[in-house]
Design a protein around this motif. Structure first.
Motif: not given
Length: 697
Positions: A694-695, A568-582, A534-544
């Motif tokens: 991204l997911l 559900e994990l990716t939804r929670l991860y996105k929230r966590a990553a956004n907060l962590a960036s602060q 899937p395109t999303l999986a490929v783009r999520a791995a681009q920083k390898a």
């Protein structure tokens, strides 16, 4: 009812026929459907002199259709209960009386009935349109302005059951007779949908493409086997020969034993590419001095055909033998010096300059890779040395092959010789990749040199135009790096190429390297999505860090995406990553500052999650060895990854309560930073897999 339609032509280009059949079937299906003529199936037939289709199960009339057609608004259609010109014009166009118009939802509507029309009335115009509109790369006009069509049309057959349809196109009127083999049965042959294939077969024409292909293979294989040999039957050549003949007849010929001194690749190239002959070998061994040609004619004396084949091959194979003997008189190192007389690209120097740049770039990277530096050094010194040879000038498809052959003949180390052959691979989108690490590095840097140089000159592809083959170079580069599995970043390969340019005074800007990298990554994304990821999986791995690292992570993310709980994990991860960036701090969480049970549980889950991600990547690398990103996804049993996958997914069970019940951005700075540190731990642990944000929804 059954329809037969045949377009009889002068000999069609063999490469065009498969595409023409597919287009003919597609257009026929689309236009029959548009004409409301249903059908059971469409059969297609073709030879070098005809394209034909049989449509089975046609109705006598097209389907009756009723439709409601919307007209102008009511206020524009009627004034004082009287129809306006807008209403009368709409009624006339719809083919109904004004009194039959109805009003609904503020608009005037007409109920239009399309009565069924006899198929025999519809088909003549439809079939003529198929001939005129059949796509072709190039069309021609002949006679008194007839055409355009890919080749002159000489006859047409159009029969609906027993009736001849009045089809006329390019001044040719359809009839009920086709033509048999040009020499074996030159007369006319009456045909219809049911008798078409068998009647032509009796006239020495195999109209069924699959049947003709099978006959080509069977004739060649049987003839070789009858003398204890094995026919070499490349798929592309079988396909081409199938569309060159109407009545396949295999003939075995021979050539002088002295030509067996030539490498098999040279013999095969001369026979396959230049004469359309099938090589012959002793089973499991190299080629013999025999070959098989497939004639489209069966004269009384096949020796005449055999003699003609042998004479035409003799001239071509003699040329190759002459080039071989002349080239061998000069050491490969001296051939290499002649690269200075071959231009690479204006502004980028000669082929000698390019070879030197590749050699220097290879030397700068060699210590980081599992290869033999001595072999690499010797191969780099002879890189592209066969390009100035007479053989490669005449047969450019043999570049690399001849470098290996000449090197072996001149006593150069076999490992170096093999690296020289590998250094030009892949030669096409589906061509084999290098098998030696030394050859792979030279091949990768050759393409990197091309990309960096042309991007420096501002000659990047635009739209579909790619005159310098940069898409092919980028695809080759990422295919090589993906297949080798090296822990070598794509950027480092391009930077090594740029450094070699700078060492010779050409100041390649970092922006050119970045643009080349982005371009290559786009090609990698295309290859991986075409392979089934899937395109999303490929783009999520681009920083390898490497091409293979990206391929591995994209595959593992794809596996996670198959599990419902991952969303559900990716939804929670996105929230966590956004907060962590602060927070810009890099401090670890301090358990002494935890104030809630959710914090403690999340902290305890971080270590096994990090371990699970590391284990997933480690085990994944062993289960999913490097593969060619241009190939379909390898089918691998990923059951051994079930445990780390489950452990990663389990993080959602502790992250969810934390995100719901713990206020992160509290006033107490120490507590806030500690909670942000927990979220950084989540981000960093899962971020090893890729950009999972991204997911998330």
């Amino acid at each position: 009812m059954n329809l037969l339609f045949e377009i009889g032509t002068e000999e069609l280009p063999a490469a065009y026929v498969p595409r023409a059949l597919a287009d003919l079937e597609r257009l026929a299906a689309e236009r029959l459907e548009a004409a409301r003529l249903s059908f059971e199936k469409i059969e297609t037939y073709a030879t070098p002199r005809r394209l034909a289709l049989v449509v089975r199960g046609l109705p006598e009339t097209s389907a009756r259709v009723e439709e409601e057609r919307r007209g102008p608004p009511e206020r524009a259609a009627f004034k004082d209960d009287q129809p306006t010109p807008a209403a009368t014009g709409f009624a006339r166009k719809a083919g109904v009386e004004v009194a039959e118009l109805t009003v609904k939802d503020g608009y005037v509507w007409a109920r239009v009935v399309h009565e069924g029309e006899p198929a025999a009335h519809i088909l003549p115009g439809l079939l003529a349109g198929l001939v005129r509109d059949l796509p072709a790369p190039k069309k021609m006009i002949w006679g008194a302005g007839d055409g355009p069509f890919v080749r002159p049309v000489r006859w047409l057959v159009a029969r609906l059951d027993g009736e001849v349809l009045p089809v006329e196109v390019f001044n040719v009127a359809a009839g009920k007779t086709t033509r048999g083999h040009r020499f074996l049965a030159p007369g006319e042959v009456e045909v219809d949908a049911d008798s078409y294939r068998d009647a032509l077969y009796r006239a020495h024409v195999v109209a069924d493409v699959a049947q003709r292909r099978e006959r080509v293979v069977l004739e060649a294989a049987t003839l070789a086997l009858s003398e204890g040999y094995e026919a070499v039957l490349p798929e592309d050549l079988v396909e081409e020969v199938t569309h060159l003949v109407e009545w396949p007849v295999a003939v075995m010929g021979s050539f002088s034993q002295r030509y067996l001194e030539l490498p098999d690749e040279v013999l095969a190239t001369v026979m396959i590419q230049h004469q359309r002959f099938f090589p012959v070998r002793v089973p499991g061994e190299r080629l013999t001095n025999r070959f098989i040609g497939v004639s489209g004619h069966q004269p009384p004396d096949l020796d005449v055909v055999r003699s003609g084949y042998e004479q035409v091959l003799e001239g071509r194979i003699y040329d190759a033998y002459f080039f071989w003997t002349e080239d061998l008189k000069t050491p490969l190192a001296e051939h290499h010096q002649k690269l200075a007389g071959i231009n690479f690209q204006r502004g980028l120097g000669t082929m000698a300059d390019k070879a030197d740049r590749v050699r220097e770039a290879a030397a700068s990277l060699a210590g980081r890779l599992p290869l033999d530096e001595n072999v690499l050094r010797e191969a780099a010194a002879l890189f592209k040395a066969d390009l100035p040879t007479q053989m490669v000038y005449e047969f450019p498809e043999l570049e690399g092959v001849m470098a290996r052959a000449y090197a072996e003949k001149q006593g150069i180390d076999a490992r170096v010789a093999r690296a020289l052959e590998d250094a030009v691979r892949p030669t096409g989108p589906d061509a084999p990749l290098p098998e030696t690490p030394e050859g792979a590095l030279l091949a990768a840097l050759d393409r990197a040199d091309t990309l960096v140089g042309f991007f420096h000159l501002g000659k990047k592809p635009s739209g579909s135009a790619d005159p310098y083959g940069l898409r092919r170079a980028a695809a080759g580069l990422v295919r090589i790096l993906g297949r080798t599995g090296w822990d070598l970043p794509l950027e480092d390969v391009l930077k090594a190429a740029a450094a070699a340019y700078r060492a010779r005074g050409l100041q390649v800007a970092p922006e050119a390297v970045a643009a080349a990298r982005a371009f290559a990554e786009e090609r990698l994304e295309s290859l991986l999505t075409e392979a089934g990821l899937p395109t999303l999986a490929v783009r999520a791995a681009q920083k390898a860090p490497s091409v293979y690292g990206q391929m591995l992570r994209a595959r593992l993310i794809y596996e996670l995406m198959q599990r419902p709980e991952f969303a559900e994990l990716t939804r929670l991860y996105k929230r966590a990553a956004n907060l962590a960036s602060q927070s810009e701090s890099d401090r670890e969480p301090d358990p002494a500052r935890f104030e809630t049970e959710e914090e403690a549980r999340l902290f305890e889950a971080l270590k096994p999650t990090r371990q699970a991600v590391a284990e997933l990547l480690e085990r994944g690398a062993s289960l999913l060895p490097p593969w060619d990103p241009a190939a379909p996804l390898p089918q691998v049993d990923l059951t051994p990854l079930a445990e780390p996958l489950a452990q990663i997914l389990a993080l959602a069970g502790t992250l969810d309560p934390f995100m719901d019940h713990v206020l992160v951005m509290v006033d107490d700075a120490a507590v806030r930073e500690n909670r942000l540190a927990l979220l950084r731990g989540v981000r960093d642990a899962l971020g090893e897999l890729g950009a999972l944000e991204l997911l998330g929804a």
